[in-house]
Design a protein around this motif. Structure first.
Motif, PDB file in Angstrom:
ATOM      1  N   GLN A   6      -2.327 -27.944   7.602  1.00 50.26           N
ATOM      2  CA  GLN A   6      -2.635 -28.235   8.992  1.00 50.26           C
ATOM      3  C   GLN A   6      -2.729 -29.744   9.149  1.00 50.26           C
ATOM      4  O   GLN A   6      -3.312 -30.423   8.309  1.00 50.26           O
ATOM      5  N   LEU A   8      -4.269 -32.655  11.553  1.00 51.86           N
ATOM      6  CA  LEU A   8      -5.328 -32.797  12.537  1.00 51.86           C
ATOM      7  C   LEU A   8      -5.476 -34.267  12.908  1.00 51.86           C
ATOM      8  O   LEU A   8      -5.648 -35.114  12.039  1.00 51.86           O
ATOM      9  N   TRP A  14      -3.886 -30.604  16.937  1.00 54.05           N
ATOM     10  CA  TRP A  14      -3.527 -30.136  15.609  1.00 54.05           C
ATOM     11  C   TRP A  14      -2.190 -29.421  15.667  1.00 54.05           C
ATOM     12  O   TRP A  14      -1.708 -29.054  16.740  1.00 54.05           O
ATOM     13  N   THR A  41      -6.187 -29.440   5.164  1.00 53.07           N
ATOM     14  CA  THR A  41      -6.106 -30.180   6.411  1.00 53.07           C
ATOM     15  C   THR A  41      -5.810 -31.640   6.108  1.00 53.07           C
ATOM     16  O   THR A  41      -6.531 -32.279   5.353  1.00 53.07           O
TER      17      THR A  41
END
Length: 111
Positions: A6, A8, A14, A41
């Motif tokens: 992910q 962010l 995101w 992340t």
């Protein structure tokens, strides 16, 4: 429950990244089960594309506003002022739309 990276941004925007790991529920090679979980992340220090677009439009609106102030002092520019005021209205509408999309994405679970 397949795992994805992910990305962010600091503003909360995101997006899903690369596929990382297959869950034990999915037995077919190369397929995912459809449920995305975060593997890792990666935080980005730069602005997201929406925040960048909003800032560009806000700078343009500020410049147009300053131009209108200058033209009003000069006089004989009524048509130019009216056209620029319409453009400012359109830009403000675009900024509101981008901001609404940004907040929707920021607060959504899957996009």
């Amino acid at each position: 429950m397949c795992y994805f990276d992910q990305q962010l941004w600091s503003c909360g925007w995101w997006k899903w990244g690369r596929f990382r790991e297959q869950c034990p529920k999915e037995y077919r090679t190369g397929e995912t089960c459809g449920l995305k979980l975060i593997y890792r992340t990666n935080t980005e220090g730069a602005l997201c594309k929406n925040c960048d677009a909003i800032q560009k439009k806000q700078r343009r609106v500020a410049k147009m506003t300053e131009d209108i102030k200058r033209w009003r002092c000069e006089g004989n520019r009524r048509a130019t002022i009216e056209k620029t005021e319409r453009e400012i209205g359109e830009l403000n509408h675009q900024i509101q739309k981008i901001w609404a999309d940004h907040e929707l994405r920021k607060n959504s679970i899957s996009y």
